[in-house]
Write a protein that holds these residues in place. Structure first.
Motif, PDB file in Angstrom:
ATOM      1  N   GLY A 203       0.842  -1.190   0.000  1.00  0.00           N
ATOM      2  CA  GLY A 203       0.000   0.000   0.000  1.00  0.00           C
ATOM      3  C   GLY A 203       0.871   1.231   0.000  1.00  0.00           C
ATOM      4  O   GLY A 203       1.732   1.393  -0.863  1.00  0.00           O
ATOM      5  N   ALA A 204       0.684   2.082   1.003  1.00  0.00           N
ATOM      6  CA  ALA A 204       1.449   3.328   1.036  1.00  0.00           C
ATOM      7  C   ALA A 204       1.485   3.909   2.434  1.00  0.00           C
ATOM      8  O   ALA A 204       0.574   3.709   3.236  1.00  0.00           O
ATOM      9  CB  ALA A 204       0.834   4.350   0.077  1.00  0.00           C
ATOM     10  N   ILE A 205       2.569   4.647   2.698  1.00  0.00           N
ATOM     11  CA  ILE A 205       2.657   5.520   3.870  1.00  0.00           C
ATOM     12  C   ILE A 205       2.573   6.934   3.334  1.00  0.00           C
ATOM     13  O   ILE A 205       3.320   7.299   2.417  1.00  0.00           O
ATOM     14  CB  ILE A 205       3.981   5.339   4.624  1.00  0.00           C
ATOM     15  N   VAL A 206       1.683   7.736   3.864  1.00  0.00           N
ATOM     16  CA  VAL A 206       1.503   9.100   3.360  1.00  0.00           C
ATOM     17  C   VAL A 206       1.515  10.096   4.513  1.00  0.00           C
ATOM     18  O   VAL A 206       1.201   9.765   5.654  1.00  0.00           O
ATOM     19  CB  VAL A 206       0.186   9.249   2.561  1.00  0.00           C
ATOM     20  N   THR A 207       1.882  11.334   4.182  1.00  0.00           N
ATOM     21  CA  THR A 207       1.869  12.413   5.162  1.00  0.00           C
ATOM     22  C   THR A 207       1.850  13.736   4.422  1.00  0.00           C
ATOM     23  O   THR A 207       2.329  13.823   3.285  1.00  0.00           O
ATOM     24  CB  THR A 207       3.099  12.347   6.097  1.00  0.00           C
ATOM     25  N   GLU A 208       1.295  14.765   5.056  1.00  0.00           N
ATOM     26  CA  GLU A 208       1.345  16.099   4.462  1.00  0.00           C
ATOM     27  C   GLU A 208       2.526  16.897   4.996  1.00  0.00           C
ATOM     28  O   GLU A 208       2.749  18.031   4.566  1.00  0.00           O
ATOM     29  CB  GLU A 208       0.045  16.854   4.738  1.00  0.00           C
ATOM     30  N   PHE A 209       3.283  16.314   5.925  1.00  0.00           N
ATOM     31  CA  PHE A 209       4.329  17.049   6.611  1.00  0.00           C
ATOM     32  C   PHE A 209       5.691  16.847   5.946  1.00  0.00           C
ATOM     33  O   PHE A 209       5.970  15.788   5.381  1.00  0.00           O
ATOM     34  CB  PHE A 209       4.384  16.641   8.081  1.00  0.00           C
ATOM     35  N   PRO A 210       6.574  17.860   6.027  1.00  0.00           N
ATOM     36  CA  PRO A 210       7.911  17.759   5.439  1.00  0.00           C
ATOM     37  C   PRO A 210       8.694  16.576   5.985  1.00  0.00           C
ATOM     38  O   PRO A 210       8.394  16.054   7.070  1.00  0.00           O
ATOM     39  CB  PRO A 210       8.569  19.090   5.824  1.00  0.00           C
ATOM     40  N   LEU A 211       9.701  16.167   5.257  1.00  0.00           N
ATOM     41  CA  LEU A 211      10.463  14.952   5.580  1.00  0.00           C
ATOM     42  C   LEU A 211      10.945  14.899   7.023  1.00  0.00           C
ATOM     43  O   LEU A 211      10.881  13.860   7.672  1.00  0.00           O
ATOM     44  CB  LEU A 211      11.675  14.843   4.644  1.00  0.00           C
TER      45      LEU A 211
END
Length: 376
Positions: A203-211
């Protein structure tokens, strides 16, 4: 140095620059975009014009004007590409369409793994970090059943219920998405690094935050709106009255998503928040069928991994033979005899299966012996 930055990356770099400015959260960003029109115009706006925007004080105006150098955004983009991460923005073809429906969608989505069209059929499972054995059992069991039905399981990679939900989907061979409140360079909690790798493979790991965003308490409620935004519905398991999972339920209601709750012991505080939700109208969950029944029709037909067109999540719980018979029924009314004659299968078996499909509410019987595929 990694892949060189191209001129075509300029718009993406401006989004990254804006995303790197502390204090520019989803609502402030939306207000600024409404006022100035684009990230480039925000970044180049005069100080006084920024101060005229509601919610922008001197500290934030200065942060926008004296923002970190463009090279910081370029470095962020290079690091993502070197690690194989995608950065999706609202205009990207791969950006999840359900997120676009949110009032405050993430401007950027950092992604490790892959987001597929079939992930439009997704259900979130959330709950307490400090949960009971019963809660862990139910989360893993329900996640596995959803995964086997072809539904992507969304959660937050946290300890407790989130961990069990991801694990259940993985064990069933299904897809799962983890939405983090940290950057991709900061897996949190750290002991879930191995789990995060497994999630990214299925699937995926997602985030809206910078690295490099480290865990900060206030970012977790902000993250929760994306968990619900990814999903057609949210299932709460063992949420106490002060549980952060209740924020996810609130976001789900605001986004027009379905809310489900698994009951627990009536005298145990771990499930008090779930019981409050059930009392106030959330759908009670006894098994996965309750979830599939409550989700209703898909807004648009979704192609599953086996290239089947799904009009309602209830179809996902059918056997292979039942799906084959269902595919004989169209969205336009057909006479029963016509449906039977369109297949070389035994007519008695087709008729009995059509009766089962009618009971499961994926086929609707009309006057005069006509049948039609149910949309809701």
């Amino acid at each position: 140095m990694g892949e060189p930055i191209q001129e075509s990356d300029q718009s993406l770099l401006e989004l990254i620059q804006l995303n790197l400015i502390r204090g520019v959260g989803p609502r402030i960003r939306r207000t600024l975009l409404d006022q100035f029109g684009s990230p480039a115009q925000i970044l180049n706006a005069p100080r006084q014009e920024l101060l005229n925007v509601q919610g922008i004080g001197t500290k934030l105006a200065d942060a926008i004007i004296y923002r970190e150098a463009k090279s910081t955004a370029e470095d962020e983009l290079r690091r993502c590409r070197a690690s194989g991460y995608q950065i999706l923005f609202e205009e990207s073809a791969e950006y999840p369409s359900l997120l676009r429906e949110m009032p405050d969608p993430p401007s950027l989505l950092y992604c490790k793994g892959s987001l597929l069209p079939q992930d439009e059929l997704a259900v979130a499972i959330v709950g307490s970090r400090k949960c009971t054995h019963y809660g862990l059992q139910q989360a893993e069991k329900i996640a596995a059943a959803l995964a086997r039905a072809g539904i992507t399981v969304v959660s937050g990679l946290a300890r407790g219920i989130d961990q069990a939900a991801h694990t259940g989907a993985l064990k069933a061979g299904g897809r799962t998405i983890a939405v983090m409140a940290t950057g991709l360079a900061h897996i949190y909690p750290p002991e879930h690094r191995e789990l995060s790798e497994a999630v990214a493979l299925q699937g995926a790991i997602v985030t809206e935050f910078p690295l490099d965003q480290a865990p900060v308490a206030g970012l977790f409620p902000q993250r929760n709106r994306i968990i619900s935004g990814f999903s057609m519905g949210v299932v709460l398991i063992e949420a106490g009255r002060k549980s952060g999972a209740l924020h996810t339920a609130r976001h789900a209601y605001e986004q027009g998503r379905e809310v489900f709750a698994v009951p627990g012991r009536i005298d145990h505080p771990a499930s008090a928040g779930c019981h409050d939700l059930i009392r106030d109208g959330a759908m009670l969950v006894r098994d996965v069928e309750d979830i599939l029944e409550g989700l209703g029709p898909a807004k648009t037909p979704v192609m599953t991994a086996k290239n089947r067109e799904v009009h309602t999540p209830r179809e996902l719980s059918l056997s292979e033979f039942e799906r084959d018979i269902l595919n004989l029924v169209t969205l336009e009314p057909q006479h029963l005899n016509e449906i039977v004659q369109s297949s070389n299968l035994d007519s008695s078996r087709i008729l009995s299966t059509l009766t089962i499909l009618e009971m499961r509410k994926v086929v609707k019987r009309l006057p005069g012996g006509y049948l039609v595929r149910a949309m809701g």
